[in-house]
Scaffold this active site. Structure first.
Site, PDB file in Angstrom:
ATOM      1  N   ASP A  37       0.692  -1.303   0.013  1.00 16.71           N
ATOM      2  CA  ASP A  37       0.008   0.039  -0.131  1.00 16.71           C
ATOM      3  C   ASP A  37       0.733   1.165  -0.043  1.00 16.71           C
ATOM      4  OD1 ASP A  37      -2.303   1.167  -0.014  1.00 16.71           O
ATOM      5  OD2 ASP A  37      -2.784   1.267   2.189  1.00 16.71           O
ATOM      6  N   ASN A  85     -10.821  -2.680  -5.706  1.00 21.78           N
ATOM      7  CA  ASN A  85     -10.199  -1.890  -6.246  1.00 21.78           C
ATOM      8  C   ASN A  85     -10.791  -1.211  -7.734  1.00 21.78           C
ATOM      9  OD1 ASN A  85      -7.032  -2.928  -5.162  1.00 21.78           O
ATOM     10  ND2 ASN A  85      -8.117  -1.065  -4.433  1.00 21.78           N
TER      11      ASN A  85
HETATM   12  C1  IPE Z   1      -5.341  -3.001  -0.157  1.00 22.99           C
HETATM   13  O1  IPE Z   1      -4.962  -1.350  -0.265  1.00 22.99           O
HETATM   14  C2  IPE Z   1      -5.436  -3.654  -1.589  1.00 22.99           C
HETATM   15  C3  IPE Z   1      -4.069  -3.818  -2.070  1.00 22.99           C
HETATM   16  C4  IPE Z   1      -3.031  -3.867  -1.742  1.00 22.99           C
HETATM   17  C5  IPE Z   1      -4.387  -4.286  -3.558  1.00 22.99           C
HETATM   18  P1  IPE Z   1      -6.196  -0.542  -0.681  1.00 22.99           P
HETATM   19  O2  IPE Z   1      -5.464   0.743  -0.925  1.00 22.99           O
HETATM   20  O3  IPE Z   1      -6.992  -0.731  -1.756  1.00 22.99           O
HETATM   21  O4  IPE Z   1      -7.055  -0.522   0.778  1.00 22.99           O
HETATM   22  P2  IPE Z   1      -7.909   0.560   1.479  1.00 22.99           P
HETATM   23  O5  IPE Z   1      -8.847   1.000   0.469  1.00 22.99           O
HETATM   24  O6  IPE Z   1      -6.909   1.678   2.322  1.00 22.99           O
HETATM   25  O7  IPE Z   1      -8.482  -0.324   2.512  1.00 22.99           O
HETATM   26  C1  IPE Z   2      -1.314   0.230  -3.415  1.00 23.42           C
HETATM   27  O1  IPE Z   2      -1.408   1.592  -3.435  1.00 23.42           O
HETATM   28  C2  IPE Z   2      -1.676  -0.150  -4.837  1.00 23.42           C
HETATM   29  C3  IPE Z   2      -3.175  -1.134  -4.924  1.00 23.42           C
HETATM   30  C4  IPE Z   2      -4.022  -1.055  -4.014  1.00 23.42           C
HETATM   31  C5  IPE Z   2      -3.249  -1.361  -6.435  1.00 23.42           C
HETATM   32  P1  IPE Z   2      -2.379   2.620  -3.493  1.00 23.42           P
HETATM   33  O2  IPE Z   2      -2.835   2.766  -4.806  1.00 23.42           O
HETATM   34  O3  IPE Z   2      -3.577   2.124  -2.492  1.00 23.42           O
HETATM   35  O4  IPE Z   2      -1.967   3.847  -2.774  1.00 23.42           O
HETATM   36  P2  IPE Z   2      -2.491   4.822  -1.606  1.00 23.42           P
HETATM   37  O5  IPE Z   2      -3.121   4.016  -0.568  1.00 23.42           O
HETATM   38  O6  IPE Z   2      -3.628   5.531  -2.453  1.00 23.42           O
HETATM   39  O7  IPE Z   2      -1.434   5.578  -1.171  1.00 23.42           O
HETATM   40 MG    MG Z   3      -4.215   2.290  -0.578  1.00 28.42          MG
END
Ligand code: IPE
Ligand code: IPE
Ligand code: MG
Length: 262
Positions: A37, A85
């Site tokens: 993340d 997602n």
């Molecule tokens: C969790 O991250 C999903 C992945 C790492 C693929 P998200 O960024 O989607 O999770 P939330 O929305 O912060 O819970």
């Molecule tokens: C994790 O990074 C990647 C996926 C969930 C695909 P994020 O895209 O969730 O990054 P933040 O949480 O917005 O910083």
């Molecule tokens: Mg995230």
């Protein structure tokens, strides 16, 4: 030996080399699961579009895969795309899928060189045909490898996985008395694999976001503020060293230290 494999790969005198020497190779976590993340925040800090964070995150994936394989970890699971997602803008989803395809194409040699077996967990059937093809090619090319299993969680949801497993049990006509925890585990995407011992989440969020809900029952959780694109071998080694200092009790009591002279 695992320490030698790590030392052959990380720079001499680096923090990673020092941490690698602190690892107890006889007590490695069998399964490491990672919620990758913070890509968006990494990009925002640099005033870049979110996708640049995802692009930079690929280097972190490479590092995590190689260091775990060299350590001798049995299973590595990376959470790459959740069912939730899809709520993101279409352009971001499209670019994430393009990056995934490119990663699979470019990293196949690394997977082969490290004897890694690729496996997809999640509703892969709902992904676009070109993504499915690339995944199928990666899985079949690496199917004969006997080293680390690399699960990539794609279009994954822990709750959906549990519901699907329950449906499979019903469809198989399983009698209620025949269903127990071991059999139920065997109906999940991770059938036959050990449960995660160590769950890592980057970028500081204290939640599990629908990841491996059944399997993480007794996983040790390690959360770091490091954003995923900055996560490197030394961070993973730091997590493993911290994990090895934990006292895992599984609801029981801490074992008494052996009395001296007995
Ligand atoms: C969790 O991250 C999903 C992945 C790492 C693929 P998200 O960024 O989607 O999770 P939330 O929305 O912060 O819970
Ligand atoms: C994790 O990074 C990647 C996926 C969930 C695909 P994020 O895209 O969730 O990054 P933040 O949480 O917005 O910083
Ligand atoms: Mg995230």
């Amino acid at each position: 030996m695992s320490l030698e494999k790590i030392l052959a790969w990380v720079p001499d005198g680096s923090a990673a080399a020092a941490l690698a020497r602190q690892v107890d190779y006889l007590r490695l976590p069998g399964h490491v699961a990672v919620i990758m993340d913070g890509n968006g925040r990494w990009a925002a800090q640099r005033r870049l579009p979110r996708i640049e964070g995802h692009r930079a995150g690929i280097d972190a994936v490479r590092d995590a895969v190689e260091v775990c394989a060299r350590l001798g970890v049995e299973v590595l699971t990376l959470y790459a795309f959740s069912v939730e997602n899809w709520k993101r803008p279409r352009s971001e989803v499209r670019l994430l899928m393009e990056l995934l395809k490119r990663y699979l194409r470019l990293e196949l040699d690394t997977l082969m060189r490290n004897d890694i077996r690729l496996h997809v967990i999640g509703r892969a059937g709902e992904l676009a045909p070109d993504v499915r093809e690339e995944l199928a090619a990666g899985c079949s090319r690496t199917a004969g490898n006997g080293g680390m299993r690399f699960n990539i969680a794609l279009n994954y949801s822990g709750r959906a996985e549990i519901v699907e497993a329950a449906r499979r049990a019903l469809a198989a006509g399983m009698a209620p008395r025949d269903l127990d925890e071991a059999r139920f585990s065997g109906l999940l995407y991770t059938a036959g694999q050990p449960d995660p011992d160590l769950l890592i989440r980057t970028s500081g969020e204290m939640r599990v976001s629908n990841f491996l809900l059944w399997q993480i029952a007794y996983a040790e959780i390690w959360v770091t503020d490091t954003l995923w694109p900055d996560f490197r071998a030394r961070h993973l080694l730091e997590a493993i060293v911290a994990y090895q200092k934990r006292d895992r009790r599984y609801g029981g009591l801490k074992p008494e230290p052996a009395a001296v002279g007995q």
